[in-house]
Design a protein around this motif. Structure first.
Motif, PDB file in Angstrom:
ATOM      1  N   GLU A 127      -4.729   4.333  -0.032  1.00 46.22           N
ATOM      2  CA  GLU A 127      -3.792   4.601  -1.128  1.00 46.22           C
ATOM      3  C   GLU A 127      -2.507   3.995  -0.899  1.00 46.22           C
ATOM      4  O   GLU A 127      -1.875   4.432   0.245  1.00 46.22           O
ATOM      5  CB  GLU A 127      -3.549   6.017  -1.440  1.00 46.22           C
ATOM      6  N   THR A 128      -1.877   2.903  -1.812  1.00 45.58           N
ATOM      7  CA  THR A 128      -0.668   2.539  -1.526  1.00 45.58           C
ATOM      8  C   THR A 128       0.279   3.431  -2.478  1.00 45.58           C
ATOM      9  O   THR A 128       0.059   3.661  -3.622  1.00 45.58           O
ATOM     10  CB  THR A 128      -0.431   0.854  -1.843  1.00 45.58           C
ATOM     11  N   ALA A 129       1.600   3.443  -1.866  1.00 44.96           N
ATOM     12  CA  ALA A 129       2.502   4.407  -2.704  1.00 44.96           C
ATOM     13  C   ALA A 129       2.750   3.693  -3.856  1.00 44.96           C
ATOM     14  O   ALA A 129       3.114   2.477  -3.775  1.00 44.96           O
ATOM     15  CB  ALA A 129       3.752   4.671  -2.169  1.00 44.96           C
ATOM     16  N   PRO A 130       2.821   4.295  -5.029  1.00 44.75           N
ATOM     17  CA  PRO A 130       3.084   3.620  -6.431  1.00 44.75           C
ATOM     18  C   PRO A 130       4.506   3.045  -6.444  1.00 44.75           C
ATOM     19  O   PRO A 130       5.217   3.852  -6.095  1.00 44.75           O
ATOM     20  CB  PRO A 130       2.653   4.575  -7.526  1.00 44.75           C
ATOM     21  N   ALA A 131       4.551   2.030  -6.914  1.00 41.01           N
ATOM     22  CA  ALA A 131       6.009   1.502  -6.904  1.00 41.01           C
ATOM     23  C   ALA A 131       6.798   1.923  -8.052  1.00 41.01           C
ATOM     24  O   ALA A 131       7.887   1.782  -8.085  1.00 41.01           O
ATOM     25  CB  ALA A 131       5.981  -0.065  -7.173  1.00 41.01           C
ATOM     26  N   GLY A 132       5.921   2.718  -9.185  1.00 39.52           N
ATOM     27  CA  GLY A 132       6.963   2.838 -10.279  1.00 39.52           C
ATOM     28  C   GLY A 132       7.492   4.262 -10.251  1.00 39.52           C
ATOM     29  O   GLY A 132       8.257   4.671 -11.173  1.00 39.52           O
ATOM     30  N   LEU A 133       7.233   5.069  -9.093  1.00 44.59           N
ATOM     31  CA  LEU A 133       7.718   6.340  -8.845  1.00 44.59           C
ATOM     32  C   LEU A 133       8.932   6.366  -7.875  1.00 44.59           C
ATOM     33  O   LEU A 133       8.786   5.516  -6.960  1.00 44.59           O
ATOM     34  CB  LEU A 133       6.511   7.351  -8.580  1.00 44.59           C
ATOM     35  N   ASP A 134       9.964   7.229  -8.013  1.00 42.10           N
ATOM     36  CA  ASP A 134      11.065   7.330  -7.302  1.00 42.10           C
ATOM     37  C   ASP A 134      10.645   8.167  -5.986  1.00 42.10           C
ATOM     38  O   ASP A 134      10.990   9.328  -5.987  1.00 42.10           O
ATOM     39  CB  ASP A 134      12.241   7.699  -8.118  1.00 42.10           C
ATOM     40  N   LEU A 135       9.681   7.624  -5.256  1.00 46.07           N
ATOM     41  CA  LEU A 135       9.515   8.404  -4.121  1.00 46.07           C
ATOM     42  C   LEU A 135      10.458   8.477  -2.874  1.00 46.07           C
ATOM     43  O   LEU A 135      11.062   7.653  -2.722  1.00 46.07           O
ATOM     44  CB  LEU A 135       8.154   8.010  -3.533  1.00 46.07           C
ATOM     45  N   THR A 136      10.638   9.648  -2.271  1.00 46.33           N
ATOM     46  CA  THR A 136      11.307   9.525  -1.022  1.00 46.33           C
ATOM     47  C   THR A 136      10.441   8.692  -0.209  1.00 46.33           C
ATOM     48  O   THR A 136       9.352   8.477   0.073  1.00 46.33           O
ATOM     49  CB  THR A 136      11.205  10.955  -0.594  1.00 46.33           C
ATOM     50  N   VAL A 137      11.409   7.878   0.624  1.00 43.60           N
ATOM     51  CA  VAL A 137      10.956   7.053   1.777  1.00 43.60           C
ATOM     52  C   VAL A 137      11.128   7.563   3.153  1.00 43.60           C
ATOM     53  O   VAL A 137      12.290   8.280   3.375  1.00 43.60           O
ATOM     54  CB  VAL A 137      11.752   5.534   1.615  1.00 43.60           C
ATOM     55  N   ALA A 138      10.168   7.314   3.946  1.00 40.54           N
ATOM     56  CA  ALA A 138      10.060   7.857   5.344  1.00 40.54           C
ATOM     57  C   ALA A 138      11.508   7.672   5.984  1.00 40.54           C
ATOM     58  O   ALA A 138      12.090   8.384   6.631  1.00 40.54           O
ATOM     59  CB  ALA A 138       8.945   7.411   6.169  1.00 40.54           C
ATOM     60  N   GLU A 139      12.127   6.337   5.783  1.00 38.59           N
ATOM     61  CA  GLU A 139      13.387   6.114   6.584  1.00 38.59           C
ATOM     62  C   GLU A 139      14.485   6.799   6.238  1.00 38.59           C
ATOM     63  O   GLU A 139      15.396   6.976   7.141  1.00 38.59           O
ATOM     64  CB  GLU A 139      13.518   4.454   6.774  1.00 38.59           C
ATOM     65  N   GLU A 140      14.304   7.201   4.901  1.00 42.04           N
ATOM     66  CA  GLU A 140      15.483   8.174   4.353  1.00 42.04           C
ATOM     67  C   GLU A 140      15.234   9.590   4.640  1.00 42.04           C
ATOM     68  O   GLU A 140      16.277  10.320   4.794  1.00 42.04           O
ATOM     69  CB  GLU A 140      15.859   7.918   2.967  1.00 42.04           C
ATOM     70  N   ARG A 141      13.910   9.934   4.582  1.00 42.37           N
ATOM     71  CA  ARG A 141      13.606  11.562   4.792  1.00 42.37           C
ATOM     72  C   ARG A 141      13.965  12.131   6.280  1.00 42.37           C
ATOM     73  O   ARG A 141      14.577  12.925   6.628  1.00 42.37           O
ATOM     74  CB  ARG A 141      12.197  11.920   4.512  1.00 42.37           C
TER      75      ARG A 141
END
Length: 273
Positions: A127-141
């Motif tokens: 599964e690739t993370a959907p581009a349309g959602l405002d997901l937290t990104v690992a480098e920020e979390r």
């Protein structure tokens, strides 16, 4: 994070129960689920249309954001995960209903259950993370806890669950289902095997055993060892902060396990990832 008080379904205010019945039809029986800590109501409902797993959080509670994330990511999770049936805000509550599955929580001391979880993570890897959602990104979390100049190593396009505690994995027949997607993220594919390995250590296995399971996943075997060690350092600091701020038994234990796994990876005692 402290637990929410857990309501039985019949203890909910009448307008909330009516809002649920508007989605499910007649409710014939209910059973409270006691595990988990991200919702105020968690009930298995027998309805005229079938069995439903209800989760609810009062609007205004900070945990409602996690429930909204869980509903938003539901179309993109692996097919083995329980299906979201509906999500509504009503009577001052955020309410979501899932198809109820008849399963038990995973036991990370069991090789059979670990094999089943391995299959679920192989499915998730596709599964690739959907581009349309405002997901937290690992480098920020995890970046704020990382050594300077290493946070970029956590970046990637994979969909991550990130909370693989045994309570969030149901064993149904001979397969594992990942549930409670309150903290999805976008990041490097090897992050999920690392977080799983940490939970295996927390269940009482040695770091060597935990890594032996993680190494069966392609994403771990292909990972840059420098990146994995940098991530291990960041995660250890996260749990140290949790344990310092709220020294619960779980937080203190997880902090000790994260420090142990970080140490053995740094020394190469479990082999390169």
């Amino acid at each position: 994070m402290s637990c929410l008080s857990r309501y039985d379904f019949l203890d909910l205010p009448a307008p909330v129960r009516r809002a649920v019945r508007a989605q499910t039809g007649e409710i014939r029986s209910d059973r409270t689920v006691t595990s988990g800590r991200t919702c105020a109501v968690a009930s298995i409902l027998e309805t005229e249309g079938g069995w439903v797993f209800l989760k609810g959080v009062p609007l205004g509670d900070p945990r409602v954001e996690g429930q909204r994330r869980e509903a938003a990511i539901s179309p993109y999770v692996p097919h083995s995960c329980p299906r979201l049936l509906w999500a509504v805000d009503a009577a001052g509550w955020s309410l979501i209903g899932y198809e109820a599955v008849d399963g038990r929580h995973a036991d990370y001391r069991s090789a059979d259950d670990l094999r089943r979880v391995l299959g679920a993570l192989e499915e998730l890897r596709q599964e690739t993370a959907p581009a349309g959602l405002d997901l937290t990104v690992a480098e920020e979390r995890w970046g704020p806890y990382a050594d300077e100049g290493t946070a970029h190593l956590f970046a990637g396009r994979s969909l991550l669950h990130t909370e693989l505690a045994p309570d969030n994995v149901l064993i149904v027949d001979d397969r594992a289902c990942l549930v409670d997607w309150s903290w999805p993220a976008r990041g490097a594919a090897w992050i999920e095997p690392y977080l799983w390995a940490l939970r295996i250590v927390a269940a009482g296995q040695t770091p060597a055993v935990a890594v032996s399971w993680a190494r069966q996943l392609w994403s771990w075997r292909e990972a840059d060892p420098v990146a994995v060690r940098a991530f291990a350092a960041a995660v250890a600091r996260v749990w140290h902060e949790f344990a310092s701020g709220e020294p619960s038994r779980v937080n203190v234990h997880m902090a000790a396990c994260a420090a142990e796994l970080r140490a053995v990876l740094a020394l190469g005692l479990t082999g390169e990832p």
